[in-house]
Design a protein around this motif. Structure first.
Motif, PDB file in Angstrom:
ATOM      1  N   GLY A 110       0.823  -1.205   0.000  1.00  0.00           N
ATOM      2  CA  GLY A 110       0.000   0.000   0.000  1.00  0.00           C
ATOM      3  C   GLY A 110       0.855   1.251   0.000  1.00  0.00           C
ATOM      4  N   VAL A 111       0.280   2.339  -0.536  1.00  0.00           N
ATOM      5  CA  VAL A 111       1.009   3.603  -0.673  1.00  0.00           C
ATOM      6  C   VAL A 111       0.174   4.740  -0.111  1.00  0.00           C
ATOM      7  CG1 VAL A 111       1.922   5.278  -2.323  1.00  0.00           C
ATOM      8  CG2 VAL A 111       2.276   2.838  -2.702  1.00  0.00           C
ATOM      9  N   ARG A 112       0.801   5.549   0.728  1.00  0.00           N
ATOM     10  CA  ARG A 112       0.256   6.837   1.167  1.00  0.00           C
ATOM     11  C   ARG A 112       1.379   7.839   0.983  1.00  0.00           C
ATOM     12  NH1 ARG A 112      -4.408   6.492   5.345  1.00  0.00           N
ATOM     13  NH2 ARG A 112      -4.452   8.660   4.802  1.00  0.00           N
ATOM     14  N   ASN A 155      -2.749  -0.589  -3.175  1.00  0.00           N
ATOM     15  CA  ASN A 155      -3.645   0.559  -3.230  1.00  0.00           C
ATOM     16  C   ASN A 155      -2.875   1.855  -2.978  1.00  0.00           C
ATOM     17  OD1 ASN A 155      -5.721  -1.261  -3.587  1.00  0.00           O
ATOM     18  ND2 ASN A 155      -6.234  -1.316  -1.418  1.00  0.00           N
ATOM     19  N   ILE A 156      -3.302   2.908  -3.674  1.00  0.00           N
ATOM     20  CA  ILE A 156      -2.799   4.256  -3.426  1.00  0.00           C
ATOM     21  C   ILE A 156      -3.913   4.993  -2.708  1.00  0.00           C
ATOM     22  CG2 ILE A 156      -1.985   6.407  -4.422  1.00  0.00           C
ATOM     23  CD1 ILE A 156      -1.020   4.805  -6.845  1.00  0.00           C
ATOM     24  N   ASP A 157      -3.625   5.494  -1.514  1.00  0.00           N
ATOM     25  CA  ASP A 157      -4.651   6.118  -0.687  1.00  0.00           C
ATOM     26  C   ASP A 157      -4.271   7.551  -0.341  1.00  0.00           C
ATOM     27  OD1 ASP A 157      -7.013   6.223   0.757  1.00  0.00           O
ATOM     28  OD2 ASP A 157      -6.069   5.510   2.597  1.00  0.00           O
ATOM     29  N   SER A 158      -5.200   8.468  -0.528  1.00  0.00           N
ATOM     30  CA  SER A 158      -5.081   9.858  -0.086  1.00  0.00           C
ATOM     31  C   SER A 158      -3.904  10.610  -0.686  1.00  0.00           C
ATOM     32  CB  SER A 158      -4.991   9.931   1.442  1.00  0.00           C
ATOM     33  OG  SER A 158      -6.114   9.339   2.024  1.00  0.00           O
ATOM     34  N   ASP A 171      -6.487  -0.195  -6.078  1.00  0.00           N
ATOM     35  CA  ASP A 171      -7.400   0.939  -6.045  1.00  0.00           C
ATOM     36  C   ASP A 171      -6.619   2.240  -5.882  1.00  0.00           C
ATOM     37  OD1 ASP A 171      -9.347  -0.985  -6.175  1.00  0.00           O
ATOM     38  OD2 ASP A 171      -9.872  -0.865  -4.045  1.00  0.00           O
ATOM     39  N   VAL A 172      -7.192   3.321  -6.404  1.00  0.00           N
ATOM     40  CA  VAL A 172      -6.562   4.639  -6.336  1.00  0.00           C
ATOM     41  C   VAL A 172      -7.548   5.631  -5.764  1.00  0.00           C
ATOM     42  CG1 VAL A 172      -5.524   6.510  -7.651  1.00  0.00           C
ATOM     43  CG2 VAL A 172      -5.119   4.163  -8.351  1.00  0.00           C
ATOM     44  N   LYS A 173      -7.126   6.372  -4.718  1.00  0.00           N
ATOM     45  CA  LYS A 173      -7.863   7.516  -4.198  1.00  0.00           C
ATOM     46  C   LYS A 173      -6.912   8.698  -4.281  1.00  0.00           C
ATOM     47  CE  LYS A 173     -11.042   5.654  -0.782  1.00  0.00           C
ATOM     48  NZ  LYS A 173     -11.386   5.643   0.634  1.00  0.00           N
ATOM     49  N   ALA A 174      -7.258   9.668  -5.144  1.00  0.00           N
ATOM     50  CA  ALA A 174      -6.358  10.794  -5.351  1.00  0.00           C
ATOM     51  C   ALA A 174      -7.147  12.040  -5.703  1.00  0.00           C
ATOM     52  CB  ALA A 174      -5.378  10.474  -6.472  1.00  0.00           C
ATOM     53  N   SER A 228      -0.192   3.205 -20.369  1.00  0.00           N
ATOM     54  CA  SER A 228      -0.177   2.675 -19.005  1.00  0.00           C
ATOM     55  C   SER A 228      -1.383   1.760 -18.812  1.00  0.00           C
ATOM     56  CB  SER A 228      -0.193   3.805 -17.980  1.00  0.00           C
ATOM     57  OG  SER A 228      -1.346   4.581 -18.115  1.00  0.00           O
ATOM     58  N   ARG A 229      -1.264   0.852 -17.827  1.00  0.00           N
ATOM     59  CA  ARG A 229      -2.337  -0.112 -17.580  1.00  0.00           C
ATOM     60  C   ARG A 229      -2.782  -0.026 -16.126  1.00  0.00           C
ATOM     61  NH1 ARG A 229       0.272  -5.515 -19.465  1.00  0.00           N
ATOM     62  NH2 ARG A 229       2.082  -4.534 -18.541  1.00  0.00           N
ATOM     63  N   ILE A 230      -4.110  -0.089 -15.913  1.00  0.00           N
ATOM     64  CA  ILE A 230      -4.689  -0.018 -14.567  1.00  0.00           C
ATOM     65  C   ILE A 230      -5.725  -1.129 -14.427  1.00  0.00           C
ATOM     66  CG2 ILE A 230      -5.942   1.382 -12.907  1.00  0.00           C
ATOM     67  CD1 ILE A 230      -5.249   3.827 -14.545  1.00  0.00           C
ATOM     68  N   ARG A 231      -5.699  -1.784 -13.258  1.00  0.00           N
ATOM     69  CA  ARG A 231      -6.760  -2.730 -12.918  1.00  0.00           C
ATOM     70  C   ARG A 231      -7.133  -2.432 -11.473  1.00  0.00           C
ATOM     71  NH1 ARG A 231      -5.209  -8.421 -14.028  1.00  0.00           N
ATOM     72  NH2 ARG A 231      -5.914  -7.896 -16.104  1.00  0.00           N
ATOM     73  N   GLY A 232      -8.322  -1.881 -11.264  1.00  0.00           N
ATOM     74  CA  GLY A 232      -8.773  -1.544  -9.925  1.00  0.00           C
ATOM     75  C   GLY A 232      -9.809  -0.447  -9.950  1.00  0.00           C
ATOM     76  N   HIS A 233     -10.192  -0.017  -8.781  1.00  0.00           N
ATOM     77  CA  HIS A 233     -11.216   1.015  -8.605  1.00  0.00           C
ATOM     78  C   HIS A 233     -10.514   2.366  -8.454  1.00  0.00           C
ATOM     79  CE1 HIS A 233     -15.066   2.654  -7.309  1.00  0.00           C
ATOM     80  NE2 HIS A 233     -14.415   3.272  -6.341  1.00  0.00           N
ATOM     81  N   VAL A 234     -11.047   3.388  -9.121  1.00  0.00           N
ATOM     82  CA  VAL A 234     -10.431   4.717  -9.095  1.00  0.00           C
ATOM     83  C   VAL A 234     -11.428   5.730  -8.565  1.00  0.00           C
ATOM     84  CG1 VAL A 234      -9.438   6.570 -10.484  1.00  0.00           C
ATOM     85  CG2 VAL A 234      -8.906   4.202 -11.033  1.00  0.00           C
ATOM     86  N   GLU A 235     -10.997   6.506  -7.557  1.00  0.00           N
ATOM     87  CA  GLU A 235     -11.751   7.662  -7.064  1.00  0.00           C
ATOM     88  C   GLU A 235     -10.814   8.837  -7.145  1.00  0.00           C
ATOM     89  OE1 GLU A 235     -13.686   7.343  -3.242  1.00  0.00           O
ATOM     90  OE2 GLU A 235     -13.805   5.173  -3.466  1.00  0.00           O
TER      91      GLU A 235
END
Length: 185
Positions: free
Chosen positions: A102-104, A117-120, A135-138, A147-154
């Motif tokens: 995970g990444v913050r 996941n990338i959070d905040s 997942d990405v929250k940014a 680029s390639r993404i697999r996950g939920h993005v907010e």
């Protein structure tokens, strides 16, 4: 015929550079420099524009590390890292690098692979070679072609603009008393 008058006096073969008013053969004394260190080391004056920048720590491309990273500086991963990264600065994942965890972070720049996941984050940027599984929250998401993404993005949402906060309407604004504390109805 000669333009310059010929003198019959013979000139010296070598000119004399010795001072005529001093003793003959005496050389001048060289200046002596004092190379002793000063009592106070030199420190240039700091102007308000010269704010110290946080340092960047690097995980080199030939390293594989497992653990947890947390701190206030910037991190650059060029090798392989397995674990969570929680920093107040920026995180950069170079091309060919891999992070499992995970990444913050304030800003995240991915050119390699990230599985987690990338959070905040304020800003996430995916380079053309990036692979993100998670997942990405940014606040801002920049996705380069390739680029390639697999996950939920907010992205672009903050707590004040979420649908739950907007559904409360004026009640959410009126639910604070004069002391600034939240009042639960």
């Amino acid at each position: 015929m000669s333009i310059f008058p010929q003198s019959s006096a013979r000139k010296e073969a070598t000119p004399s550079f010795a001072r005529e008013d001093g003793p003959a053969g005496r050389e001048p004394t060289p200046a002596i420099a004092d190379f002793q260190p000063a009592d106070v080391p030199f420190q240039p004056a700091r102007t308000p524009a010269q704010v110290p920048q946080p340092k960047e720590s690097v995980i080199a491309s030939d390293l594989t590390i497992e653990g947890k990273i947390s701190g206030s500086g910037h991190i650059r991963i060029a090798g392989r890292f397995k674990g969570d990264v929680n920093v107040e600065g920026d995180l950069t994942i170079d091309g060919g690098a891999r992070l499992n965890g995970g990444v913050r972070a304030k800003r995240v720049n991915v050119a390699g692979e990230l599985e987690g996941n990338i959070d905040s984050a304020e800003r996430v940027e995916l380079q053309p070679s990036a692979v993100l599984i998670g997942d990405v929250k940014a606040g801002t998401l920049i996705v380069s072609s390739g680029s390639r993404i697999r996950g939920h993005v907010e992205c672009g949402w903050d707590e004040a603009s979420t649908p739950a906060a907007q559904g409360k309407g004026d009640r959410a604004k009126d639910s604070k008393d004069k002391t600034g504390l939240d009042v639960v109805p």
